[in-house]
Design a protein around this motif. Structure first.
Motif, PDB file in Angstrom:
ATOM      1  N   CYS A 164      -3.329 -56.908  62.333  1.00 42.79           N
ATOM      2  CA  CYS A 164      -3.190 -55.679  63.103  1.00 42.79           C
ATOM      3  C   CYS A 164      -3.108 -55.988  64.591  1.00 42.79           C
ATOM      4  CB  CYS A 164      -4.362 -54.733  62.832  1.00 42.79           C
ATOM      5  SG  CYS A 164      -5.962 -55.425  63.342  1.00 42.79           S
ATOM      6  N   PHE A 165      -2.714 -54.997  65.356  1.00 45.52           N
ATOM      7  CA  PHE A 165      -2.771 -55.017  66.810  1.00 45.52           C
ATOM      8  C   PHE A 165      -3.563 -53.793  67.250  1.00 45.52           C
ATOM      9  CE2 PHE A 165       1.119 -57.246  65.613  1.00 45.52           C
ATOM     10  CZ  PHE A 165       1.006 -58.415  66.354  1.00 45.52           C
ATOM     11  N   PHE A 166      -4.028 -53.820  68.489  1.00 48.44           N
ATOM     12  CA  PHE A 166      -4.888 -52.735  68.956  1.00 48.44           C
ATOM     13  C   PHE A 166      -4.255 -51.988  70.125  1.00 48.44           C
ATOM     14  CE2 PHE A 166      -7.732 -55.688  66.854  1.00 48.44           C
ATOM     15  CZ  PHE A 166      -8.499 -54.836  66.075  1.00 48.44           C
ATOM     16  N   LEU A 167      -4.383 -50.665  70.073  1.00 51.80           N
ATOM     17  CA  LEU A 167      -3.909 -49.800  71.153  1.00 51.80           C
ATOM     18  C   LEU A 167      -5.098 -49.385  72.020  1.00 51.80           C
ATOM     19  CD1 LEU A 167      -1.357 -47.510  69.283  1.00 51.80           C
ATOM     20  CD2 LEU A 167      -1.006 -49.757  70.320  1.00 51.80           C
ATOM     21  N   ARG A 168      -4.766 -48.994  73.243  1.00 48.82           N
ATOM     22  CA  ARG A 168      -5.811 -48.660  74.212  1.00 48.82           C
ATOM     23  C   ARG A 168      -5.538 -47.300  74.852  1.00 48.82           C
ATOM     24  NH1 ARG A 168      -8.592 -53.381  75.828  1.00 48.82           N
ATOM     25  NH2 ARG A 168      -7.683 -55.257  74.909  1.00 48.82           N
ATOM     26  N   ARG A 169      -6.586 -46.717  75.377  1.00 48.11           N
ATOM     27  CA  ARG A 169      -6.489 -45.537  76.228  1.00 48.11           C
ATOM     28  C   ARG A 169      -7.326 -45.786  77.491  1.00 48.11           C
ATOM     29  NH1 ARG A 169      -6.832 -40.003  72.499  1.00 48.11           N
ATOM     30  NH2 ARG A 169      -4.749 -40.180  71.557  1.00 48.11           N
ATOM     31  N   LEU A 170      -7.020 -45.034  78.522  1.00 44.50           N
ATOM     32  CA  LEU A 170      -7.771 -45.143  79.767  1.00 44.50           C
ATOM     33  C   LEU A 170      -8.978 -44.224  79.713  1.00 44.50           C
ATOM     34  CD1 LEU A 170      -8.128 -46.094  82.715  1.00 44.50           C
ATOM     35  CD2 LEU A 170      -6.582 -44.230  83.401  1.00 44.50           C
ATOM     36  N   GLY A 171     -10.144 -44.802  79.874  1.00 39.40           N
ATOM     37  CA  GLY A 171     -11.374 -44.027  79.898  1.00 39.40           C
ATOM     38  C   GLY A 171     -12.087 -44.188  81.222  1.00 39.40           C
ATOM     39  N   LEU A 172     -13.156 -43.439  81.401  1.00 38.51           N
ATOM     40  CA  LEU A 172     -13.960 -43.491  82.622  1.00 38.51           C
ATOM     41  C   LEU A 172     -15.397 -43.805  82.262  1.00 38.51           C
ATOM     42  CD1 LEU A 172     -12.653 -40.317  84.517  1.00 38.51           C
ATOM     43  CD2 LEU A 172     -11.890 -42.690  84.798  1.00 38.51           C
ATOM     44  N   ARG A 173     -16.000 -44.653  83.079  1.00 43.20           N
ATOM     45  CA  ARG A 173     -17.424 -44.949  82.951  1.00 43.20           C
ATOM     46  C   ARG A 173     -18.101 -44.632  84.275  1.00 43.20           C
ATOM     47  NH1 ARG A 173     -18.700 -47.410  78.303  1.00 43.20           N
ATOM     48  NH2 ARG A 173     -17.025 -48.345  77.087  1.00 43.20           N
ATOM     49  N   PHE A 174     -19.367 -44.276  84.184  1.00 44.51           N
ATOM     50  CA  PHE A 174     -20.112 -43.852  85.368  1.00 44.51           C
ATOM     51  C   PHE A 174     -21.462 -44.575  85.418  1.00 44.51           C
ATOM     52  CE2 PHE A 174     -17.526 -40.452  83.643  1.00 44.51           C
ATOM     53  CZ  PHE A 174     -16.819 -39.976  84.736  1.00 44.51           C
ATOM     54  N   ARG A 175     -21.857 -44.949  86.603  1.00 46.41           N
ATOM     55  CA  ARG A 175     -23.184 -45.532  86.824  1.00 46.41           C
ATOM     56  C   ARG A 175     -23.523 -45.433  88.305  1.00 46.41           C
ATOM     57  NH1 ARG A 175     -22.761 -50.430  89.353  1.00 46.41           N
ATOM     58  NH2 ARG A 175     -20.850 -51.667  89.045  1.00 46.41           N
ATOM     59  N   PRO A 176     -24.805 -45.519  88.642  1.00 46.96           N
ATOM     60  CA  PRO A 176     -25.159 -45.566  90.061  1.00 46.96           C
ATOM     61  C   PRO A 176     -24.680 -46.882  90.668  1.00 46.96           C
ATOM     62  CG  PRO A 176     -27.062 -45.061  88.687  1.00 46.96           C
ATOM     63  CD  PRO A 176     -25.985 -45.533  87.771  1.00 46.96           C
ATOM     64  N   ALA A 177     -24.265 -46.829  91.896  1.00 41.32           N
ATOM     65  CA  ALA A 177     -23.870 -48.055  92.587  1.00 41.32           C
ATOM     66  C   ALA A 177     -25.117 -48.865  92.939  1.00 41.32           C
ATOM     67  CB  ALA A 177     -23.087 -47.715  93.849  1.00 41.32           C
ATOM     68  N   ASP A 178     -25.038 -50.187  92.780  1.00 49.04           N
ATOM     69  CA  ASP A 178     -26.145 -51.052  93.194  1.00 49.04           C
ATOM     70  C   ASP A 178     -26.279 -51.023  94.711  1.00 49.04           C
ATOM     71  OD1 ASP A 178     -26.530 -51.690  90.561  1.00 49.04           O
ATOM     72  OD2 ASP A 178     -25.351 -53.545  90.645  1.00 49.04           O
ATOM     73  N   LYS A 179     -27.482 -51.297  95.178  1.00 50.59           N
ATOM     74  CA  LYS A 179     -27.746 -51.213  96.620  1.00 50.59           C
ATOM     75  C   LYS A 179     -26.857 -52.166  97.416  1.00 50.59           C
ATOM     76  CE  LYS A 179     -32.529 -49.632  96.197  1.00 50.59           C
ATOM     77  NZ  LYS A 179     -33.957 -49.933  96.504  1.00 50.59           N
ATOM     78  N   ASP A 180     -26.615 -53.361  96.899  1.00 49.26           N
ATOM     79  CA  ASP A 180     -25.829 -54.345  97.633  1.00 49.26           C
ATOM     80  C   ASP A 180     -24.364 -54.361  97.200  1.00 49.26           C
ATOM     81  OD1 ASP A 180     -26.297 -55.238  95.109  1.00 49.26           O
ATOM     82  OD2 ASP A 180     -26.818 -57.303  95.671  1.00 49.26           O
ATOM     83  N   GLU A 181     -23.921 -53.320  96.487  1.00 44.27           N
ATOM     84  CA  GLU A 181     -22.560 -53.289  95.962  1.00 44.27           C
ATOM     85  C   GLU A 181     -21.606 -52.660  96.964  1.00 44.27           C
ATOM     86  OE1 GLU A 181     -20.457 -52.206  91.663  1.00 44.27           O
ATOM     87  OE2 GLU A 181     -22.441 -51.420  92.162  1.00 44.27           O
ATOM     88  N   ASP A 182     -20.467 -53.274  97.151  1.00 42.69           N
ATOM     89  CA  ASP A 182     -19.447 -52.748  98.047  1.00 42.69           C
ATOM     90  C   ASP A 182     -18.583 -51.759  97.277  1.00 42.69           C
ATOM     91  OD1 ASP A 182     -17.550 -52.175  99.911  1.00 42.69           O
ATOM     92  OD2 ASP A 182     -16.893 -54.246 100.249  1.00 42.69           O
ATOM     93  N   VAL A 183     -18.877 -50.476  97.436  1.00 37.93           N
ATOM     94  CA  VAL A 183     -18.167 -49.443  96.672  1.00 37.93           C
ATOM     95  C   VAL A 183     -16.776 -49.175  97.235  1.00 37.93           C
ATOM     96  CG1 VAL A 183     -20.305 -48.338  95.936  1.00 37.93           C
ATOM     97  CG2 VAL A 183     -19.198 -47.600  98.065  1.00 37.93           C
ATOM     98  N   ASN A 184     -16.458 -49.755  98.375  1.00 40.08           N
ATOM     99  CA  ASN A 184     -15.144 -49.556  98.986  1.00 40.08           C
ATOM    100  C   ASN A 184     -14.180 -50.687  98.678  1.00 40.08           C
ATOM    101  OD1 ASN A 184     -15.884 -47.106 100.348  1.00 40.08           O
ATOM    102  ND2 ASN A 184     -17.066 -48.367 101.789  1.00 40.08           N
ATOM    103  N   GLU A 185     -14.571 -51.568  97.752  1.00 37.80           N
ATOM    104  CA  GLU A 185     -13.739 -52.708  97.392  1.00 37.80           C
ATOM    105  C   GLU A 185     -13.059 -52.445  96.053  1.00 37.80           C
ATOM    106  OE1 GLU A 185     -11.806 -56.250  97.687  1.00 37.80           O
ATOM    107  OE2 GLU A 185     -13.081 -55.316  99.203  1.00 37.80           O
ATOM    108  N   PRO A 186     -11.728 -52.233  96.048  1.00 36.67           N
ATOM    109  CA  PRO A 186     -11.046 -52.016  94.758  1.00 36.67           C
ATOM    110  C   PRO A 186     -10.924 -53.321  93.988  1.00 36.67           C
ATOM    111  CG  PRO A 186      -9.461 -52.031  96.554  1.00 36.67           C
ATOM    112  CD  PRO A 186     -10.816 -52.133  97.196  1.00 36.67           C
ATOM    113  N   GLY A 187     -10.599 -53.199  92.717  1.00 35.31           N
ATOM    114  CA  GLY A 187     -10.416 -54.373  91.877  1.00 35.31           C
ATOM    115  C   GLY A 187     -11.254 -54.306  90.618  1.00 35.31           C
ATOM    116  N   MET A 188     -11.231 -55.375  89.831  1.00 25.54           N
ATOM    117  CA  MET A 188     -11.976 -55.407  88.566  1.00 25.54           C
ATOM    118  C   MET A 188     -13.467 -55.426  88.833  1.00 25.54           C
ATOM    119  SD  MET A 188      -9.832 -57.687  85.853  1.00 25.54           S
ATOM    120  CE  MET A 188     -10.817 -56.953  84.545  1.00 25.54           C
ATOM    121  N   ASP A 189     -14.193 -54.667  88.022  1.00 32.14           N
ATOM    122  CA  ASP A 189     -15.644 -54.592  88.158  1.00 32.14           C
ATOM    123  C   ASP A 189     -16.282 -55.612  87.240  1.00 32.14           C
ATOM    124  OD1 ASP A 189     -17.903 -52.800  89.312  1.00 32.14           O
ATOM    125  OD2 ASP A 189     -18.401 -52.991  87.179  1.00 32.14           O
TER     126      ASP A 189
END
Length: 851
Positions: A164-189
């Motif tokens: 078989c092969f697998f299909l995907r959908r775009l989902g959203l996840r939510f969490r509080p930002a860590d204190k030292d996390e740069d929330v203005n930096e795009p890219g893979m988390d």
């Protein structure tokens, strides 16, 4: 039908114009002709992984060509070992970016429509969460029956088969930002954990399919469902659904099933006896005639009664059935003894029934059937005799109805069926994400209409309909289901699952099992094989039964005394499929294994109510035995599959059951003999009445002095079971708490995974075991009457799991306190105790009466 409303970004709206098809106005959705308008965060997402297969792709695979390695969903995935997740910044950033970024605008709009997401996050104390976009697996794409797919073998060279092969959908996840996390930096988390999720909020869109159709559309198969001859058709992708339900689409699904699924979805009247006489005979055996059967005539708008001098054969009737929520608001009209004859007059139901029932009558008529079964109007609600007869036949009603309408929207019978006579108001967002080029047609996403919070969660799971006990068996037994949700329609039958919002309708090119549909839909006779147990028909049935029990036990019942009745149709159907007899929801041939059932995650509460209907030869309202899972309220895990034995669980008791008229005890495993004396010499039913495990009436009189013949003669059938076993007494600790192993700061995670239990302590003060989850609100921990603070435990199985110390699986019990039940023990909980600790204190050979 009115023109279709659709929300598009401003730069796309300018290119959109109404067009005409057949006799209905539609709004076509163009392929994006400009560069996608995405912000710096959204543009980081690798949308190419959301590519779905075309007709050309699938035909190439079916012709024996290897899967292309440079195109999704076939290409090697650089993120195969992790779930692809990209930071989209804080929710406040997305809101600000909505005016300039198409995807941010769509996310902001969807979260406004899905108000529970923001509300849940606020309840957890998260006002401005970090939002993560994730490309989660959502379905398994397999080759058509009789075809194998190939791919390149990177390890050994050449080609190899690919399951078989697998299909995907775009989902959203939510969490509080860590204190030292740069929330203005795009890219893979890099941090995969999240506090909350909507796993399939956007799906790839098939832009070639128009957005609305009328019943007079000519080429429905080629336009509405996708064209198998068109090499550019994108399969399994999303499509725009109209405001009103397109009855023609549902007719197409129904016709497809009636024509091509007779081998698994049909019953005797739908199968040609000359083609398959054995199948016809098997299906007829599943039926059980009934003396009297009522239906609603949707043409005459009244109740009709089917009966004759003998019995009504449902297989000769073509009718639909309705599954819905009664709710707190009273029904506008129900069938009663005093109005039975009045409601048989033509048009007697017009304007008098609840809106859901009225809409179901209309839908049934539109789909070309004359009859509809609805419990409120086909069972006399103030007659116990009629209820006993009709409820005993529920399995036949749903198994024989041509299809069942599942009213999964709203919280009562007055909500109606959205899209039947009332427009649906949910807006679907369309977002261009990949620009077209000479070699790439581009890609747009469209919002999914029923996003879920887990990958294997059915879209109906959070509905009121799916929380009600009675509706589970209605779904589980139906051969075909038309599920009417608030925003769209689903179709399920034993072979196929379709959705109004996605283009699923092909079996010739490939088959898709959506995690949220096929693999989470509780249907007993489905041809879908789960990967979670052996591909053996009987084990597949027991796996489905175990899941149904777990689902049902976690549902709500308005009247707790309905617990057996609301599940009896499932039990009856499994009995027909396996040949097993049942005792209070537990199969007789696997009874001792099922006696090891356990709470699922949380402690249970005792079900104190008596049965709603009179039962047994005594015609009494009887209590639910503590040894049955039906005697408790809360989610349970029923150990019924052979794999439990294979991993080291070994039941060490043989149970006998008490029945009256005449007074007798006999092995539970041979209950079929008691029900059918002609099977007394059946070689398949073990005779253990003369073994060391046997229990006789004399054994009961000698070992349990309060259980005199007079007491037993006044005990209803199937209330008491007896077995020889070992007994020991230990102390219990105060309540202990076991929290989740990860995400301990997540309030939802803590609530879901926190368990309460007690440690088991020997006379030396050593911890020698622990109980299964306890109810933290219970005031009494089950200490027996001897006054030394100890509790009694009886062995029911050895639990010798691989790589674990040997344990005894024991049942904590308490004795009755009355004059006539002081020798009866009652289940409190299960526990594991170390083998060596048990051997030091147990009392051997005790006769237990368990009630």
């Amino acid at each position: 039908m009115p023109p279709i409303s659709i929300s598009l970004p401003s730069h796309v709206v300018a290119q959109t114009s109404p067009t005409k098809t057949s006799s209905v106005t539609v709004t076509s959705i163009p392929s994006p002709k400009t560069e996608p308008n995405l912000c710096s965060f959204c543009s980081q997402i690798d949308f190419s992984l959301l590519r779905y297969p075309t007709t050309t792709d699938l035909r190439s695979l079916n012709d024996g060509n290897p899967a292309p390695q440079d195109l999704s969903p076939f290409k090697r995935n650089p993120y195969a070992n992790v779930e692809q997740t990209w930071s989209l910044g804080l929710l406040s950033r997305i809101h600000k970016s909505a005016s300039s970024c198409d995807l941010c605008h769509a996310i902001d709009t969807v979260l406004d429509q899905q108000a529970q997401v923001r509300a849940t996050l606020a309840d957890m104390g998260v006002q401005d969460p970090l939002v993560l976009g994730t490309l989660a697996l959502c379905g398994r794409l397999s080759a058509p029956d009789g075809t194998s797919w190939l791919e390149h073998d990177d390890e050994y060279g050449g080609l190899k088969e690919r399951d078989c092969f697998f299909l995907r959908r775009l989902g959203l996840r939510f969490r509080p930002a860590d204190k030292d996390e740069d929330v203005n930096e795009p890219g893979m988390d890099k941090k995969i954990e999240s506090w909350y999720a909507t796993v399939d909020i956007f799906q790839t869109m098939n832009t070639a399919i128009p957005s609305g159709f009328g019943n007079e559309a000519k080429d429905r198969k080629g336009v509405l469902m996708g064209d198998e001859e068109n090499p550019e058709t994108v399969w399994f992708a999303g499509r725009k659904r109209p405001e009103m339900i397109d009855i023609g689409l549902i007719k197409q699904w129904l016709d497809e099933c009636l024509e091509n699924h007779k081998d698994v979805c049909g019953i005797s009247e739908e199968v040609d006896e000359d083609d398959d006489p054995e199948l016809v005979e098997q299906m007829r055996r599943l039926g059980k005639p009934i003396p009297l059967f009522r239906l609603i005539d949707v043409h005459k708008k009244c109740i009709v009664t089917k009966y004759n001098l003998y019995d009504v054969d449902m297989s000769a009737l073509k009718f639909a059935s309705l599954s819905y929520v009664w709710g707190v608001t009273p029904q506008k009209l129900t069938l009663l003894v005093e109005n039975e004859y009045e409601l048989q007059r033509p048009n007697s139901l017009v304007g008098r029934v609840s809106k859901t029932i009225s809409d179901a009558i209309h839908l049934t008529e539109q789909l070309g059937l004359q009859y509809l079964w609805v419990d409120a109007l086909c069972i006399i609600q103030n007659s116990d005799d009629d209820k006993v007869m009709q409820l005993g036949n529920i399995a036949n009603v749903y198994a024989h109805s041509l299809f069942t309408i599942m009213a999964a929207a709203g919280d009562d019978s007055n909500f109606g069926l959205p899209g039947i006579r009332t427009p649906r108001d949910t807006v679907q967002e369309v977002v261009p994400v990949i620009a077209p080029s000479d070699n790439n047609p581009g890609m747009s996403l469209i919002t999914a209409l029923s996003p879920t919070h887990q990958s294997h969660e059915h879209p109906t799971r959070k509905t009121i309909w799916a929380s009600r006990g009675w509706t589970l068996q209605e779904r589980a037994l139906s051969r075909r289901a038309i599920v009417i949700m608030k925003s769209h329609v689903l179709w399920s039958c034993s072979r196929s699952h379709y959705s109004e919002e996605s283009c699923f309708e092909t079996a010739a090119l490939g088959t898709l099992a959506w995690f949220g549909l096929q693999e989470s839909d509780p249907i007993l006779n489905s041809s879908e094989r789960t990967w979670y147990t052996e591909d053996v028909p009987e084990e597949q049935v027991w796996y489905k039964f175990q899941r149904l029990v777990q689902d049902y036990s976690n549902r709500n019942l308005k009247f707790q005394g309905d617990a057996l009745d609301a599940f009896s149709a499932v039990v009856e159907q499994v009995r027909r499929m396996t040949g097993e007899n049942f005792l209070w929801g537990m199969p007789s041939g696997r009874f001792e294994l099922c006696l090891c059932w356990e709470p699922y995650r949380r402690g249970l509460k005792r079900r104190e109510d008596l049965s709603t209907l009179e039962m047994t030869s005594f015609k009494r309202h009887v209590p639910f035995p503590t040894w049955s899972w039906l005697g408790w309220s809360g989610a349970i895990f029923l150990k019924v599959q052979d794999r439990e034995l294979e991993v080291g669980l070994n039941p060490k008791v043989v149970c006998f059951v008490l029945r009256n008229h005449p007074l007798r005890v006999f092995p539970v495993r041979r209950i079929s003999v008691d029900n059918d004396p002609e099977r007394v010499n059946s070689w398949a039913i073990p005779n253990i009445t003369k073994s060391k495990y046997s229990v006789t009436l004399d054994d009961i009189y000698d070992n349990l002095p309060s259980m005199t013949p007079e007491v037993l003669l006044d005990t209803p059938d199937d209330q008491l079971i007896f077995f020889w076993t070992e007994s020991a007494r230990f102390r219990l600790s105060e309540l202990k708490v076991q929290g989740p192993s990860i995400l301990q700061e997540n309030p939802l995670h803590v609530k879901e995974y926190t368990k309460y239990y007690r440690e088991i302590i020997d006379d030396d003060g050593q911890v020698v075991g622990r109980t299964h989850p306890c109810d933290p609100t219970a005031q009494d921990m089950g200490v027996d009457e001897k006054g030394d603070g100890k509790c009694e435990f009886i062995r029911i199985a050895n639990n010798y799991l691989p790589f674990c110390d040997p344990e005894k699986l024991v049942m904590q019990v308490r004795r009755g306190t009355g004059k006539y039940n002081r020798d009866v023990r009652y289940r409190v909980n299960l526990a594991e105790i170390k083998k060596e600790a048990w051997k030091q204190v147990y009392e051997k050979r005790v006769l237990v009466a368990l009630g």
